[in-house]
Design a protein around this motif. Structure first.
Motif, mmCIF file in Angstrom:
data_model
loop_
_atom_site.group_PDB
_atom_site.id
_atom_site.type_symbol
_atom_site.label_atom_id
_atom_site.label_comp_id
_atom_site.label_asym_id
_atom_site.label_seq_id
_atom_site.Cartn_x
_atom_site.Cartn_y
_atom_site.Cartn_z
ATOM 1 N N LEU A 28 0.809 -1.219 0.000
ATOM 2 C CA LEU A 28 0.000 0.000 0.000
ATOM 3 C C LEU A 28 0.840 1.265 0.000
ATOM 4 O O LEU A 28 0.279 2.370 -0.046
ATOM 5 C CB LEU A 28 -0.921 0.006 1.228
ATOM 6 N N GLY A 29 2.165 1.121 0.065
ATOM 7 C CA GLY A 29 3.002 2.303 0.191
ATOM 8 C C GLY A 29 2.810 3.316 -0.914
ATOM 9 O O GLY A 29 2.631 4.514 -0.649
ATOM 10 N N SER A 30 2.811 2.861 -2.161
ATOM 11 C CA SER A 30 2.725 3.802 -3.281
ATOM 12 C C SER A 30 1.381 4.514 -3.340
ATOM 13 O O SER A 30 1.284 5.627 -3.876
ATOM 14 C CB SER A 30 2.968 3.054 -4.600
ATOM 15 N N PHE A 31 0.336 3.901 -2.803
ATOM 16 C CA PHE A 31 -0.978 4.555 -2.806
ATOM 17 C C PHE A 31 -0.927 5.886 -2.055
ATOM 18 O O PHE A 31 -1.518 6.888 -2.485
ATOM 19 C CB PHE A 31 -2.025 3.641 -2.172
ATOM 20 N N TRP A 37 0.370 13.548 -3.009
ATOM 21 C CA TRP A 37 0.548 14.535 -4.081
ATOM 22 C C TRP A 37 -0.778 15.187 -4.460
ATOM 23 O O TRP A 37 -0.827 16.405 -4.693
ATOM 24 C CB TRP A 37 1.192 13.903 -5.304
ATOM 25 N N LEU A 38 -1.849 14.424 -4.516
ATOM 26 C CA LEU A 38 -3.156 15.004 -4.836
ATOM 27 C C LEU A 38 -3.552 16.047 -3.791
ATOM 28 O O LEU A 38 -4.078 17.120 -4.139
ATOM 29 C CB LEU A 38 -4.211 13.895 -4.910
ATOM 30 N N LEU A 39 -3.312 15.760 -2.508
ATOM 31 C CA LEU A 39 -3.626 16.732 -1.460
ATOM 32 C C LEU A 39 -2.765 17.986 -1.591
ATOM 33 O O LEU A 39 -3.249 19.116 -1.404
ATOM 34 C CB LEU A 39 -3.433 16.090 -0.082
ATOM 35 N N GLY A 57 2.422 15.003 -11.952
ATOM 36 C CA GLY A 57 2.797 14.347 -10.702
ATOM 37 C C GLY A 57 1.858 13.209 -10.364
ATOM 38 O O GLY A 57 2.294 12.126 -9.936
ATOM 39 N N SER A 58 0.560 13.421 -10.558
ATOM 40 C CA SER A 58 -0.412 12.363 -10.281
ATOM 41 C C SER A 58 -0.170 11.156 -11.173
ATOM 42 O O SER A 58 -0.246 10.005 -10.730
ATOM 43 C CB SER A 58 -1.836 12.898 -10.494
ATOM 44 N N ALA A 59 0.128 11.429 -12.465
ATOM 45 C CA ALA A 59 0.365 10.340 -13.406
ATOM 46 C C ALA A 59 1.626 9.559 -13.027
ATOM 47 O O ALA A 59 1.647 8.317 -13.057
ATOM 48 C CB ALA A 59 0.491 10.890 -14.824
ATOM 49 N N VAL A 60 2.689 10.265 -12.644
ATOM 50 C CA VAL A 60 3.945 9.597 -12.277
ATOM 51 C C VAL A 60 3.746 8.674 -11.086
ATOM 52 O O VAL A 60 4.143 7.501 -11.090
ATOM 53 C CB VAL A 60 5.039 10.641 -11.974
ATOM 54 N N PHE A 61 3.102 9.191 -10.030
ATOM 55 C CA PHE A 61 2.917 8.369 -8.836
ATOM 56 C C PHE A 61 1.905 7.245 -9.061
ATOM 57 O O PHE A 61 2.015 6.178 -8.446
ATOM 58 C CB PHE A 61 2.507 9.249 -7.650
ATOM 59 N N ILE A 119 1.692 20.152 3.892
ATOM 60 C CA ILE A 119 1.209 18.805 3.580
ATOM 61 C C ILE A 119 2.343 17.976 2.991
ATOM 62 O O ILE A 119 2.577 16.819 3.392
ATOM 63 C CB ILE A 119 0.022 18.864 2.602
ATOM 64 N N ALA A 120 3.069 18.559 2.057
ATOM 65 C CA ALA A 120 4.181 17.838 1.428
ATOM 66 C C ALA A 120 5.276 17.523 2.441
ATOM 67 O O ALA A 120 5.872 16.439 2.426
ATOM 68 C CB ALA A 120 4.747 18.665 0.279
#
Length: 375
Positions: A28-31, A37-39, A57-61, A119-120
């Motif tokens: 679940l780590g990558s989730f 990043w979305l937040l 960024g969303s696409a990469v992750f 957040i980041a």
């Protein structure tokens, strides 16, 4: 993976354990990288103006998430395959860490992310903490992942020293703490693994003892009952011959009567040692089936080859006898030999009965002879 599938070789087991732990802990780590990043993007000052970096960024992750989930350790048998899987999966972990380090640095550098840079930063702390506690099995690689997560953001904070020096110092101190904890967790993981290896070795020794005749050090009846059906099934599957030799020491009671039970035990040990000299291929399974009855399983051996080996053993024993307590004891053996036949033998039990019948015919016909099973 069941207990039966757990590898028994120490090196293979250590890699298997690491692969299994890595698979479980990375699931679940990558989730959370995607979510973080979305937040960071959505709660920025102007998400619409950051569409390119937000979507990219969303696409990469998301791609890294899919790659880690799809990279499953299925059907890995050899140490080389296990190590290759670990190297590739760690490549994905390090790439994810690199991408997040850059994302954190971007959020700190771009004024449009001022509302969500905390957040980041909190996500960076969370990811580095998870890395320290979940992936301590490879300390060097985990340290590299921590550096990739932290250093880009710390570099940006250093450039903006006046406004962010407090956060920079705090994160640097926390990073030092994580490095120390990582070393401790690594030592604890290795200690746990060493304990598992010791337990595995003890289990293997107990399993060997349960399958070995203590007097002759040949396989015992329990081992025969487990090995014989699997060799028959393998012979059927691969279409290769499988031969069986059964043998009884002739008039063994006379040896006990003349030399005592200690002499009888010495006779059985010497008999087993002579078996090892004749049936010496790695694939041959030498067994004591009980009392003075012995057997040899010969995978990949035709009836003619098995006959030749068995007859050589019989003739050599008849000519040389055995040495017991410094004196020569004349000894002979009766043997039955057969090769598995799918046409005649419906299963392993039928094959055994056919060869056992040949052995008893050898005894009825006068002993000290070799008889082939009927075919």
């Amino acid at each position: 993976m069941t207990d039966a599938e757990v590898p028994r070789q120490p090196n293979t087991f250590a890699l298997w354990r690491e692969v299994d732990d890595t698979r479980i802990r990375t699931r679940l780590g990558s989730f959370f990288y995607v979510l973080a990043w979305l937040l960071t993007w959505v709660f920025s000052a102007a998400p619409g103006s950051l569409m390119v970096s937000g979507v990219l960024g969303s696409a990469v992750f998301a791609v890294l998430l899919a790659a880690r989930l799809l990279h499953r350790p299925d059907d890995l048998d050899s140490p080389e395959q296990l190590q290759r899987w670990l190297d590739r999966h760690w490549g994905l972990i390090l790439l994810t860490s690199l991408c997040w380090g850059q994302a954190h640095a971007l959020a700190l550098y771009n004024d449009n992310y001022n509302d969500s840079e905390m957040i980041a930063t909190l996500a960076t702390v969370a990811f580095s903490t998870a890395m320290t506690f979940n992936f301590a099995m490879r300390r060097g690689r985990a340290l590299l992942a921590l550096a990739l997560l932290y250093l880009p953001g710390l570099a940006v904070m250093a450039l903006n020293w006046q406004q962010q020096h407090a956060m920079l110092i705090t994160l640097t101190v926390y990073l030092s703490y994580l490095v120390l904890v990582l070393g401790r967790n690594h030592r604890e993981y290795r200690a746990t693994l060493d304990l598992e290896l010791k337990l595995l070795e003890q289990q293997s020794q107990l399993d060997l003892l349960s399958r070995t005749d203590s007097l002759t050090q040949l396989g015992n009846r329990y081992q025969f009952n487990n090995l014989f059906p699997s060799l028959v099934a393998n012979a059927v599957r691969q279409g290769e011959p499988l031969s069986l030799v059964l043998m009884d020491i002739d008039f063994f009671k006379k040896v006990n009567d003349e030399h005592g039970h200690a002499g009888g035990d010495a006779c059985l040990s010497a008999f087993a040692e002579r078996m090892r000299k004749v049936f010496r291929r790695d694939a041959d399974a030498l067994l004591r089936l009980g009392g003075e009855e012995f057997g040899v399983l010969l995978p990949g051996t035709s009836l003619a080859q098995a006959w030749e080996l068995a007859e050589h053993f019989r003739q050599e024993l008849e000519a040389e006898g055995l040495q017991l307590t410094g004196q020569r004891v004349e000894l002979t053996t009766s043997l039955g030999v057969g090769c598995f036949s799918s046409r005649q033998d419906g299963n392993a039990d039928a094959f055994f009965r056919r060869v056992d019948g040949a052995l008893y015919r050898a005894k009825r016909e006068g002993r000290n002879r070799l008889v082939a099973a009927e075919h």
